[in-house]
Design a protein around this motif. Structure first.
Motif, PDB file in Angstrom:
ATOM      1  N   TYR A   1      27.830  21.387 -23.715  1.00  0.00           N
ATOM      2  CA  TYR A   1      29.184  21.483 -24.259  1.00  0.00           C
ATOM      3  C   TYR A   1      30.170  21.100 -23.160  1.00  0.00           C
ATOM      4  O   TYR A   1      29.856  21.160 -21.966  1.00  0.00           O
ATOM      5  CB  TYR A   1      29.470  22.899 -24.779  1.00  0.00           C
ATOM      6  N   SER A   2      31.365  20.708 -23.552  1.00  0.00           N
ATOM      7  CA  SER A   2      32.366  20.309 -22.559  1.00  0.00           C
ATOM      8  C   SER A   2      33.548  21.262 -22.624  1.00  0.00           C
ATOM      9  O   SER A   2      34.029  21.616 -23.700  1.00  0.00           O
ATOM     10  CB  SER A   2      32.830  18.874 -22.801  1.00  0.00           C
ATOM     11  N   THR A   3      33.977  21.685 -21.449  1.00  0.00           N
ATOM     12  CA  THR A   3      35.154  22.539 -21.320  1.00  0.00           C
ATOM     13  C   THR A   3      35.689  22.378 -19.913  1.00  0.00           C
ATOM     14  O   THR A   3      34.928  22.048 -18.986  1.00  0.00           O
ATOM     15  CB  THR A   3      34.814  24.007 -21.630  1.00  0.00           C
ATOM     16  N   ALA A   4      36.993  22.579 -19.739  1.00  0.00           N
ATOM     17  CA  ALA A   4      37.637  22.419 -18.430  1.00  0.00           C
ATOM     18  C   ALA A   4      37.308  21.067 -17.809  1.00  0.00           C
ATOM     19  O   ALA A   4      37.073  20.955 -16.599  1.00  0.00           O
ATOM     20  CB  ALA A   4      37.245  23.556 -17.497  1.00  0.00           C
TER      21      ALA A   4
ATOM     22  N   ARG B   1      25.061  35.170 -34.358  1.00  0.00           N
ATOM     23  CA  ARG B   1      25.771  35.455 -33.125  1.00  0.00           C
ATOM     24  C   ARG B   1      26.762  34.327 -32.875  1.00  0.00           C
ATOM     25  O   ARG B   1      26.683  33.254 -33.496  1.00  0.00           O
ATOM     26  CB  ARG B   1      24.818  35.603 -31.939  1.00  0.00           C
ATOM     27  N   VAL B   2      27.689  34.541 -31.954  1.00  0.00           N
ATOM     28  CA  VAL B   2      28.746  33.571 -31.668  1.00  0.00           C
ATOM     29  C   VAL B   2      28.766  33.277 -30.176  1.00  0.00           C
ATOM     30  O   VAL B   2      28.624  34.185 -29.349  1.00  0.00           O
ATOM     31  CB  VAL B   2      30.119  34.106 -32.125  1.00  0.00           C
ATOM     32  N   PHE B   3      28.943  31.993 -29.841  1.00  0.00           N
ATOM     33  CA  PHE B   3      29.129  31.570 -28.453  1.00  0.00           C
ATOM     34  C   PHE B   3      30.490  30.914 -28.336  1.00  0.00           C
ATOM     35  O   PHE B   3      30.779  29.919 -29.004  1.00  0.00           O
ATOM     36  CB  PHE B   3      28.033  30.593 -28.029  1.00  0.00           C
ATOM     37  N   ASN B   4      31.346  31.471 -27.490  1.00  0.00           N
ATOM     38  CA  ASN B   4      32.667  30.899 -27.234  1.00  0.00           C
ATOM     39  C   ASN B   4      32.538  29.912 -26.085  1.00  0.00           C
ATOM     40  O   ASN B   4      32.524  30.291 -24.915  1.00  0.00           O
ATOM     41  CB  ASN B   4      33.661  32.002 -26.894  1.00  0.00           C
ATOM     42  N   ALA B   5      32.445  28.624 -26.428  1.00  0.00           N
ATOM     43  CA  ALA B   5      32.224  27.585 -25.429  1.00  0.00           C
ATOM     44  C   ALA B   5      33.524  26.970 -24.921  1.00  0.00           C
ATOM     45  O   ALA B   5      33.490  25.985 -24.183  1.00  0.00           O
ATOM     46  CB  ALA B   5      31.341  26.482 -26.021  1.00  0.00           C
ATOM     47  N   SER B   6      34.672  27.528 -25.289  1.00  0.00           N
ATOM     48  CA  SER B   6      35.948  26.913 -24.943  1.00  0.00           C
ATOM     49  C   SER B   6      36.757  27.807 -24.009  1.00  0.00           C
ATOM     50  O   SER B   6      37.347  28.810 -24.429  1.00  0.00           O
ATOM     51  CB  SER B   6      36.764  26.633 -26.213  1.00  0.00           C
ATOM     52  N   THR B   7      36.809  27.444 -22.724  1.00  0.00           N
ATOM     53  CA  THR B   7      37.684  28.175 -21.812  1.00  0.00           C
ATOM     54  C   THR B   7      39.148  27.950 -22.183  1.00  0.00           C
ATOM     55  O   THR B   7      39.999  28.805 -21.926  1.00  0.00           O
ATOM     56  CB  THR B   7      37.458  27.732 -20.356  1.00  0.00           C
ATOM     57  N   GLU B   8      39.437  26.807 -22.806  1.00  0.00           N
ATOM     58  CA  GLU B   8      40.811  26.503 -23.208  1.00  0.00           C
ATOM     59  C   GLU B   8      41.332  27.474 -24.264  1.00  0.00           C
ATOM     60  O   GLU B   8      42.511  27.834 -24.276  1.00  0.00           O
ATOM     61  CB  GLU B   8      40.902  25.076 -23.746  1.00  0.00           C
TER      62      GLU B   8
ATOM     63  N   LEU C   1      35.778  38.096 -27.796  1.00  0.00           N
ATOM     64  CA  LEU C   1      34.676  37.352 -27.181  1.00  0.00           C
ATOM     65  C   LEU C   1      35.236  36.439 -26.107  1.00  0.00           C
ATOM     66  O   LEU C   1      35.985  35.502 -26.385  1.00  0.00           O
ATOM     67  CB  LEU C   1      33.925  36.544 -28.235  1.00  0.00           C
ATOM     68  N   GLY C   2      34.884  36.702 -24.866  1.00  0.00           N
ATOM     69  CA  GLY C   2      35.409  35.944 -23.749  1.00  0.00           C
ATOM     70  C   GLY C   2      34.869  34.530 -23.690  1.00  0.00           C
ATOM     71  O   GLY C   2      33.924  34.158 -24.397  1.00  0.00           O
ATOM     72  N   THR C   3      35.454  33.736 -22.811  1.00  0.00           N
ATOM     73  CA  THR C   3      35.068  32.337 -22.705  1.00  0.00           C
ATOM     74  C   THR C   3      33.696  32.213 -22.062  1.00  0.00           C
ATOM     75  O   THR C   3      33.353  32.939 -21.120  1.00  0.00           O
ATOM     76  CB  THR C   3      36.097  31.546 -21.889  1.00  0.00           C
ATOM     77  N   GLU C   4      32.903  31.292 -22.611  1.00  0.00           N
ATOM     78  CA  GLU C   4      31.528  31.043 -22.169  1.00  0.00           C
ATOM     79  C   GLU C   4      30.695  32.331 -22.209  1.00  0.00           C
ATOM     80  O   GLU C   4      29.928  32.625 -21.303  1.00  0.00           O
ATOM     81  CB  GLU C   4      31.523  30.394 -20.780  1.00  0.00           C
ATOM     82  N   ARG C   5      30.864  33.069 -23.310  1.00  0.00           N
ATOM     83  CA  ARG C   5      30.130  34.307 -23.530  1.00  0.00           C
ATOM     84  C   ARG C   5      29.506  34.298 -24.925  1.00  0.00           C
ATOM     85  O   ARG C   5      30.046  33.725 -25.857  1.00  0.00           O
ATOM     86  CB  ARG C   5      31.054  35.521 -23.410  1.00  0.00           C
ATOM     87  N   PHE C   6      28.354  34.961 -25.042  1.00  0.00           N
ATOM     88  CA  PHE C   6      27.680  35.152 -26.320  1.00  0.00           C
ATOM     89  C   PHE C   6      27.964  36.552 -26.852  1.00  0.00           C
ATOM     90  O   PHE C   6      28.007  37.520 -26.079  1.00  0.00           O
ATOM     91  CB  PHE C   6      26.157  35.014 -26.161  1.00  0.00           C
ATOM     92  N   SER C   7      28.130  36.649 -28.150  1.00  0.00           N
ATOM     93  CA  SER C   7      28.113  37.967 -28.775  1.00  0.00           C
ATOM     94  C   SER C   7      26.664  38.383 -28.991  1.00  0.00           C
ATOM     95  O   SER C   7      25.737  37.573 -28.850  1.00  0.00           O
ATOM     96  CB  SER C   7      28.844  37.926 -30.117  1.00  0.00           C
ATOM     97  N   SER C   8      26.446  39.630 -29.327  1.00  0.00           N
ATOM     98  CA  SER C   8      25.125  40.050 -29.780  1.00  0.00           C
ATOM     99  C   SER C   8      24.917  39.541 -31.207  1.00  0.00           C
ATOM    100  O   SER C   8      25.863  39.125 -31.885  1.00  0.00           O
ATOM    101  CB  SER C   8      25.006  41.567 -29.740  1.00  0.00           C
ATOM    102  N   TYR C   9      23.663  39.558 -31.669  1.00  0.00           N
ATOM    103  CA  TYR C   9      23.390  39.190 -33.051  1.00  0.00           C
ATOM    104  C   TYR C   9      23.905  40.275 -33.991  1.00  0.00           C
ATOM    105  O   TYR C   9      23.756  41.479 -33.720  1.00  0.00           O
ATOM    106  CB  TYR C   9      21.891  39.011 -33.271  1.00  0.00           C
ATOM    107  N   ASN C  10      24.527  39.841 -35.086  1.00  0.00           N
ATOM    108  CA  ASN C  10      24.921  40.742 -36.164  1.00  0.00           C
ATOM    109  C   ASN C  10      24.044  40.475 -37.374  1.00  0.00           C
ATOM    110  O   ASN C  10      23.853  39.307 -37.761  1.00  0.00           O
ATOM    111  CB  ASN C  10      26.390  40.519 -36.555  1.00  0.00           C
TER     112      ASN C  10
END
Length: 425
Positions: A104-107, A130-137, A162-171
């Motif tokens: 993924y691309s960020t920054a 689960r969710v991955f926030n791949a956007s620092t922007e 959910l912080g940047t470049e972080r995974f949530s747990s599975y729901n």
């Protein structure tokens, strides 16, 4: 707005050997595939050191699983056909286990994360997400998975802050069709993504990847089924604002892609961003009731734009300007640019901050490239033009906050331009 692009892809999990052409969890070896969540780098090639594993994996696509013995490998990513490595990481491949290298691309860089595709199946009648926030922007985000008709005001987030470049747990979620909405953390009015008709099929195990958009505020999405399909879903929306910069305090109105931006904005004024459907620019814009020609343009998914209306010689002009609201990469910097919206001024404008150039010779009805500058207080901003002996704008007590994005708009009459400093982000 509702779209249903995931329905066909989400009916059921497809066995890995059928969907991906390789990878076995039972023969003692491990397996690795590449998922490309970066549109900025185009198709990617995956290497283990100098050995090509996957070629030309398109954005929003997945390569086949490639069998590798258990051990540590240097996995390299290159643009398709290029000899230059744009990402290199050492990854450990486990025996009898499938893995996904997610790019993924960020920054302004290509990054990767290594996923182990061994999450156990949910209970019958449920799916796992689960969710991955791949956007620092985009910053920290809340994710809502709800019924289509549910209002955000009455809903609780499925994933919070959910912080940047972080995974949530599975729901674990009951199988069914859902609406997925993403907002800025703690702010239900700050809508970043809204897609409906998302099928979470029985026994589905999925990762929702939120990716950076051209504007930097909204997010796009990619859904990865464990050991199966990958489906990209672009944001159905873009953001646009109306800026009234006409002379003689002219009043501007505009409706874009079915959404009213303003029924009457008196110059010089910078309007607020509004969500509109992405796609070809259509609608109407008027100055003092006289229709103007809209630019021929496309509002890209997730983009931010400014519709600038100026006047010169009794005629109005509407110009679409692309906005880059991504924060500066260096955390101590702010971003600043100039928009020249003094239509009747026959010369360019230059902007300085504490006597250092931010924008040089910016033509009328255009914007300078955003500049990253050290944030601070009591800064001196000055806008000048070669045809005037005095400053068009001068303020020696400006505060620019680190991580924020600003535009100085020069608007209105040529003999008395108005400077409007706006924090865009």
């Amino acid at each position: 707005m509702k779209i249903t692009p995931w329905l066909a892809a989400a009916v059921a999990l497809v066995p890995v050997l059928q969907a991906c052409g390789g990878g076995s969890d039972s023969d003692g070896d491990g397996a690795v595939r590449l998922v490309n969540a970066s549109s900025a780098y185009g198709a990617l090639d995956l290497y283990s050191s100098d050995t090509l594993l996957s070629s030309a994996v398109a954005p929003e696509g997945a390569g086949s699983y490639v069998t590798l013995g258990a051990g540590t490998y240097t996995l390299k990513l290159k643009r398709n056909g290029s000899s230059t490595t744009v990402n290199s990481t050492d990854r450990s491949v486990a025996a009898s286990t499938s893995h996904t290298l997610l790019a993924y691309s960020t920054a302004d860089t290509l990054r990767s994360v290594f996923l182990t595709d061994n999450e156990t199946a949910p209970t019958s009648g449920a799916a796992k997400l689960r969710v991955f926030n791949a956007s620092t922007e985009a910053g920290a985000l809340d994710v809502y998975v709800t019924a289509s008709s549910a209002t955000l005001a009455d809903s609780s987030p499925t994933v919070s802050a959910l912080g940047t470049e972080r995974f949530s747990s599975y729901n674990e979620i009951s199988a069914g069709s859902y609406r997925v909405r993403v907002t800025g953390s703690g702010d239900k009015t700050d809508l970043r993504l809204d897609v409906d008709g998302i099928s979470l099929a029985d026994q589905r195990i999925g990762t929702l990847v939120l990716t950076t958009t051209p504007g930097g505020v909204l997010v796009n999405s990619l859904f990865i089924d464990q050991k199966s399909t990958v489906t990209g879903v672009a944001n159905p929306s873009a953001r646009i604002r109306l800026v009234a910069g006409a002379g003689s305090n002219g009043t501007v109105a505009a409706t874009i892609n079915g959404t009213s931006l303003s029924s009457g904005l008196r110059s010089p004024t910078v309007g607020a961003y509004a969500l509109v459907p992405a796609g070809s620019l259509s609608g109407s814009v008027t100055l003092e009731g006289t229709a103007l020609t809209l630019p021929t343009a496309t509002l890209a998914a997730g983009s931010d734009s400014t519709l600038l209306v100026t006047s010169a010689g009794g005629a109005g002009t509407a110009t679409l300007i692309a906005d880059d609201n991504k924060p500066a990469i260096t955390s101590t910097n702010a971003k600043l640019r100039l928009v020249h919206g003094v239509g009747a001024l026959g010369s360019s404008i230059t902007l300085t901050a504490d006597y250092s150039a931010v924008a040089t010779d910016t033509p009328v009805n255009s914007a300078s490239t955003p500049a990253a500058i050290t944030a601070g207080t009591d800064m001196r901003l000055e806008a000048t033009t070669p045809t005037a002996t005095s400053s068009l704008f001068l303020d020696s007590a400006v505060t620019l906050v680190a991580g924020k994005v600003y535009t100085l708009f020069m608007l209105g009459d040529a003999n008395a331009p108005a400077g409007v400093l706006r924090r865009d982000r």
